[in-house]
Design an enzyme around this catalytic site. Sequence first.
Site, mmCIF file in Angstrom:
data_model
loop_
_atom_site.group_PDB
_atom_site.id
_atom_site.type_symbol
_atom_site.label_atom_id
_atom_site.label_comp_id
_atom_site.label_asym_id
_atom_site.label_seq_id
_atom_site.Cartn_x
_atom_site.Cartn_y
_atom_site.Cartn_z
ATOM 1 N N ASP A 163 -85.162 30.454 -58.073
ATOM 2 C CA ASP A 163 -85.081 31.914 -58.221
ATOM 3 C C ASP A 163 -85.065 32.622 -56.864
ATOM 4 O O ASP A 163 -84.773 33.814 -56.780
ATOM 5 C CB ASP A 163 -86.294 32.428 -59.027
ATOM 6 C CG ASP A 163 -85.912 32.801 -60.443
ATOM 7 O OD1 ASP A 163 -84.712 32.924 -60.726
ATOM 8 O OD2 ASP A 163 -86.835 32.984 -61.265
ATOM 9 N N LYS A 189 -78.363 30.304 -69.475
ATOM 10 C CA LYS A 189 -78.566 29.488 -68.266
ATOM 11 C C LYS A 189 -78.456 28.008 -68.632
ATOM 12 O O LYS A 189 -77.809 27.229 -67.936
ATOM 13 C CB LYS A 189 -79.933 29.816 -67.634
ATOM 14 C CG LYS A 189 -79.938 31.200 -66.972
ATOM 15 C CD LYS A 189 -81.332 31.672 -66.581
ATOM 16 C CE LYS A 189 -81.278 33.106 -66.065
ATOM 17 N NZ LYS A 189 -82.592 33.685 -65.765
ATOM 18 N N GLN A 216 -89.139 32.502 -66.648
ATOM 19 C CA GLN A 216 -88.286 33.634 -67.026
ATOM 20 C C GLN A 216 -89.137 34.902 -67.106
ATOM 21 O O GLN A 216 -90.160 34.935 -67.796
ATOM 22 C CB GLN A 216 -87.624 33.348 -68.392
ATOM 23 C CG GLN A 216 -86.710 34.451 -68.887
ATOM 24 C CD GLN A 216 -85.469 34.636 -68.018
ATOM 25 O OE1 GLN A 216 -84.803 33.685 -67.647
ATOM 26 N NE2 GLN A 216 -85.166 35.889 -67.686
#
Length: 284
Positions: free
Chosen positions: A115, A48, A92
């Site tokens: 997200d 990412k 995460q």
Amino acid sequence: MIARPLVTKIKLELRDKSHALIKHGVVPSLKVFLIGNHLPSITYTQNKKKFMDEIGAKCEILHLAEDVKAENLIALITKQAKDSSVHGLFVQLPVPKHLQDIDLKSLIPAEKDVDGFHPKNLINVMSNLNMSETLVACTPKGVMGLLEHYNISLSGKFVVIIGRSMIVGKPLFHLMTNADATVVLCHSKTNNLRDLTRKADIIVCALGKAKFLDESYLGETRPVIIDVGINYDANKKLVGDVDFESIKSKVSAITPVPGGIGPMTIASLAQNLIQAATHLKGIL
Ligand code: NAP
């Protein structure tokens, strides 16, 4: 249906948008909380960061110890959430057991929730309202983007999604319903799964079981197959939820693993960051 051509196009678009933001004095900035030493999570966060670097955005990985105290994590997230120079942040997943009860959704404001898990973003997805201001969960967004890129219309199609998680199956159910598909969301207690998949025009596998979907699940429909799964076989080789070799001649299109939904998920995260930075600054 490989992701690379679309990902390349998205990357170029985002690089332009990022440079335009920087000209306005705004460097798109993402903070990633990585907890512990779960190897796949380390790889995902590095991938990412690499993508964000490539589009000219700033991405900092805040790597915390496995045993970080809940109150310390909450304080750190709250600080970043309040920082006006930070446009997106996420934790995460998965997090260690002792942190699983923290309500991350209440700590990360909807407008920085890259997200797409905040209730406000989820409700917009469910109701198909304010979508231009909504941060959509990355993997479902990536699935929708890839289908559109390959001109696969959803209208009137019968879709079977296997897996009902909040990060994949459930948001995707709503996005596909909004796109006029008839969608059935399946899970481990679904009876007679094959009766459904054999009739499907599109099958999405998001259950996390290596090579689960084989030819016994297919009828005569030559479906489009979306493989979301990320699993490792006995030889530590990355494999999806679909037995690619056994079904590839019986489908009309299929996403590979690797090279399918994984890269689309990262590209969608970057799209969300640029959207959040643009929206928060009210420019462009
Ligand atoms: P999850 O939270 O573990 O959910 C798995 C779902 O699959 C559950 O709804 C479960 O049913 C269902 N399921 C399990 N076994 C089943 C069976 N035999 N038949 C039918 N349904 C079954 O998983 P997730 O987080 O959504 O992830 C799913 C997979 O996608 C994993 O491999 C993950 O690594 C991968 N993934 C990939 C990306 C990407 O970027 N490519 C992103 C996210 C996730 P119950 O609800 O009844 O337990």
